[in-house]
Design an enzyme around this catalytic site. Structure first.
Site, PDB file in Angstrom:
ATOM      1  N   ASP A 116       0.675  -1.184   0.229  1.00 43.14           N
ATOM      2  CA  ASP A 116      -0.036  -0.262   0.209  1.00 43.14           C
ATOM      3  C   ASP A 116       0.785   0.800  -0.116  1.00 43.14           C
ATOM      4  O   ASP A 116       2.492   1.378   0.412  1.00 43.14           O
ATOM      5  CB  ASP A 116      -0.641   0.279   1.071  1.00 43.14           C
ATOM      6  N   HIS A 118      -1.128   5.116  -0.355  1.00 43.85           N
ATOM      7  CA  HIS A 118      -2.225   5.583   0.411  1.00 43.85           C
ATOM      8  C   HIS A 118      -1.538   6.870   0.302  1.00 43.85           C
ATOM      9  O   HIS A 118      -1.825   7.757   1.165  1.00 43.85           O
ATOM     10  CB  HIS A 118      -2.601   5.338   1.298  1.00 43.85           C
ATOM     11  N   ASP A 126      -3.666   0.137  -3.478  1.00 43.87           N
ATOM     12  CA  ASP A 126      -4.171   0.828  -2.870  1.00 43.87           C
ATOM     13  C   ASP A 126      -3.345   2.286  -2.748  1.00 43.87           C
ATOM     14  O   ASP A 126      -2.212   2.830  -1.721  1.00 43.87           O
ATOM     15  CB  ASP A 126      -4.033   0.743  -1.189  1.00 43.87           C
ATOM     16  N   ASP A 153      -6.418   7.358  -1.068  1.00 43.84           N
ATOM     17  CA  ASP A 153      -6.976   8.143  -0.313  1.00 43.84           C
ATOM     18  C   ASP A 153      -5.612   7.797   1.030  1.00 43.84           C
ATOM     19  O   ASP A 153      -4.949   7.031   0.672  1.00 43.84           O
ATOM     20  CB  ASP A 153      -8.018   6.171   0.049  1.00 43.84           C
ATOM     21  N   ARG A 154      -6.377   8.307   1.895  1.00 45.26           N
ATOM     22  CA  ARG A 154      -6.089   8.533   3.198  1.00 45.26           C
ATOM     23  C   ARG A 154      -5.363   9.706   3.032  1.00 45.26           C
ATOM     24  O   ARG A 154      -4.710  10.734   4.079  1.00 45.26           O
ATOM     25  CB  ARG A 154      -5.601   7.433   3.974  1.00 45.26           C
ATOM     26  N   ASN A 170      -8.541  -2.447  -2.957  1.00 43.30           N
ATOM     27  CA  ASN A 170     -10.119  -1.733  -2.904  1.00 43.30           C
ATOM     28  C   ASN A 170     -10.440  -0.718  -2.707  1.00 43.30           C
ATOM     29  O   ASN A 170     -11.130  -0.290  -2.956  1.00 43.30           O
ATOM     30  CB  ASN A 170     -10.194  -2.836  -1.105  1.00 43.30           C
ATOM     31  N   HIS A 171      -9.019   0.501  -2.832  1.00 49.78           N
ATOM     32  CA  HIS A 171      -9.461   1.739  -2.430  1.00 49.78           C
ATOM     33  C   HIS A 171      -9.139   2.343  -3.632  1.00 49.78           C
ATOM     34  O   HIS A 171      -9.600   3.540  -4.177  1.00 49.78           O
ATOM     35  CB  HIS A 171      -7.878   2.113  -1.956  1.00 49.78           C
ATOM     36  N   HIS A 221      -3.981  -8.462  -3.727  1.00 53.29           N
ATOM     37  CA  HIS A 221      -3.763  -6.906  -2.811  1.00 53.29           C
ATOM     38  C   HIS A 221      -4.199  -7.467  -1.306  1.00 53.29           C
ATOM     39  O   HIS A 221      -3.941  -7.088  -0.691  1.00 53.29           O
ATOM     40  CB  HIS A 221      -4.861  -5.738  -3.367  1.00 53.29           C
ATOM     41  N   ARG A 236     -15.151  -6.324   8.548  1.00 53.04           N
ATOM     42  CA  ARG A 236     -14.776  -5.041   6.926  1.00 53.04           C
ATOM     43  C   ARG A 236     -15.670  -4.911   6.524  1.00 53.04           C
ATOM     44  O   ARG A 236     -16.284  -3.756   6.136  1.00 53.04           O
ATOM     45  CB  ARG A 236     -13.959  -5.551   5.904  1.00 53.04           C
ATOM     46  N   HIS A 244      -2.873  -4.568   2.244  1.00 60.98           N
ATOM     47  CA  HIS A 244      -4.196  -4.782   2.362  1.00 60.98           C
ATOM     48  C   HIS A 244      -3.761  -4.373   3.762  1.00 60.98           C
ATOM     49  O   HIS A 244      -5.260  -4.071   4.815  1.00 60.98           O
ATOM     50  CB  HIS A 244      -5.246  -5.587   2.422  1.00 60.98           C
TER      51      HIS A 244
END
Length: 459
Positions: free
Chosen positions: A198, A200, A226, A229-230, A258-259, A310, A358, A385
């Site tokens: 990841d 991010h 990923d 995001d964040r 998943n993002h 992922h 989740r 992940h």
């Protein structure tokens, strides 16, 4: 008996006096048009009615109407300069009022038809917006090599946004989407390579990685998803990686996380960053990214022995060909093989399978890892992940490794980042990026665990 005098039944005045019925009949025989017929008033009324019904108006167009109908239509005929539609010509109208109502209905129908056609064309343009826009600008295509160099010109700590034009967004997204569309859901690659977890939106850490380990095409990379995001620089991360993919498609693999799903990155920051950083067209660019994300591959197979994804495994995964031949684009996955491989997590306390906390996918036990490796003929599973404080986490006799490549995650956790370097003999070397912080090694040893999965969930 005295002879009765005969009085003509019908007569009319002439210039010479009175014309008898005999003389009128003689004129009719000689071809005169002014014919007079002797009849009673009752017969005259019946004759007039049949006369109206039998005489027809034979006008061009092949339509025959009664005279009374023709008279009423003549009062409502439009001026000669106006074009009459076929519907108006072919529709028999008996009354002028009914004529007006029919014409109004026809005009409304024509307007609705035009509006529906216009809306259909607009929807078609929206569906193919990025393709049409980029194709129209092929002569203004950007220099992708110079575009890459822009990302290394200003290297500094903290958040420093790079300004992109709308044309740059559209060109990069379109070109990358074209390449992703040509790839299968399972990508086969050869070692040596570097597997990354990841990111991010931590753009500075991505730049440091490329500087320390080498940039494509010298170094082959497999990113496990990923990217957004964040973090505060998701746009810079994804634009840099997409441009590398355009320039060196064989030397960098970008898997889906998943993002990279619309419903997720609209909640965890990427949508807000697009709207804030891109004036006037932020939402449009965000939508273009989602279409591109739908074409990302799901997993990679290194030398037929190392399977990368992922999230994790799926109970529906029976063979690799089933995943390799999975159709794309994959829009908003929420169940099945693809969804599970984006969301699943290993858990040593679970026997076989369990629904994930989740809200999507499963958690799976070590017995599942052993069974899948044997059934698919792979020796190692590499996934991301989950945030690990020491950057990696090993399970099931080194058959599964979790990696996380964003150190000092969100400037909140004092964690290390880690990537895996795979050589030609499939030997694995772990490379850690440890933050320069006091007592960091002790902190990492004390918190040598994975991140709580309940933080990253969906509604």
């Amino acid at each position: 008996m005295a002879e009765k005098s005969r009085t003509p039944v019908s007569s009319r005045a002439t210039s010479s006096g009175v014309e008898t019925a005999h003389e009128a009949r003689s004129k009719a025989r000689s071809g005169k048009k002014d014919r007079v017929v002797a009849m009673s008033p009752m017969n005259r009324q019946r004759k007039n009615k049949s006369h109206v019904l039998n005489e027809k108006d034979e006008r061009p167009g092949g339509i025959i109407k009664e005279k009374s109908s023709v008279r009423s239509m003549a009062k409502t005929q439009p001026p000669s300069g106006r074009t009459i539609s076929l519907t108006e010509i072919n529709k028999p109208n008996a009354l002028s009022k009914k004529n007006t109502e029919i014409k109004a209905a026809v005009e409304i129908q024509n307007r609705l038809t035009k509006k529906m056609a216009k809306n259909s064309e607009r929807r078609k343009q929206m569906a193919h917006g990025p393709e049409m826009t980029a194709q129209n600008r092929t002569q203004e295509r950007i220099d992708f090599v110079d575009f890459l160099d822009r990302h290394y010109q200003v290297i500094q700590a903290g958040v420093h946004k790079i300004q992109y034009t709308k044309e740059e967004f559209e060109n990069v997204i379109y070109e990358a989407q074209t390449i992703f569309s040509s790839e299968k859901a399972l990508v086969d690659i050869d070692p040596p390579c570097v597997v990354v977890g990841d990111l991010h939106g931590q753009f500075n850490d991505l730049i440091n990685m490329f500087i320390l380990l080498g940039r494509p095409p010298e170094t082959v990379y497999v990113f496990t998803g990923d990217y957004v995001d964040r973090g505060m620089m998701s746009l810079e991360c994804i634009m840099l990686l997409f441009t590398y993919k355009i320039c060196y498609p064989e030397n960098i693999v970008l898997l889906r996380g998943n993002h990279e799903i619309a419903r997720v990155n609209k909640k965890y920051g990427f949508y807000e960053e697009c709207v804030t950083s891109i004036p006037k067209c932020g939402e449009e660019i965000w939508a273009l990214f989602q279409r591109c994300f739908n074409n990302l591959p799901i997993s990679a197979l290194i030398a037929t022995k190392i399977l990368c994804m992922h999230g994790g495994l799926s109970p529906a995964l029976t063979c690799l060909d089933e995943l390799r031949n999975h159709p794309k684009p994959i829009r908003n996955p929420f169940r099945g093989i693809v969804n599970d491989m984006l969301w699943a997590d290993p858990d040593p306390s679970v026997f076989e399978w369990k629904a994930s906390s989740r809200g999507s996918g499963f958690t799976f036990g070590t017995n599942v890892i052993d069974d899948v490796c044997k059934r698919l003929g792979v020796e190692l599973i590499i996934r991301a992940h989950q945030m690990c404080f020491d950057g990696y986490w090993v399970l099931s006799g080194r058959k599964l490794i979790t990696i996380f490549s964003a150190p000092m995650y969100c400037n909140f956790y004092k964690n290390a980042g880690c990537v895996l370097k795979v050589d030609e003999t499939l030997g694995i070397q772990m490379i850690a990026f440890v933050p320069a912080s006091e007592n960091i090694e002790k902190i990492i040893e004390e918190k040598n665990r994975v991140w709580d999965i309940s933080i990253d969930c969906i509604d």
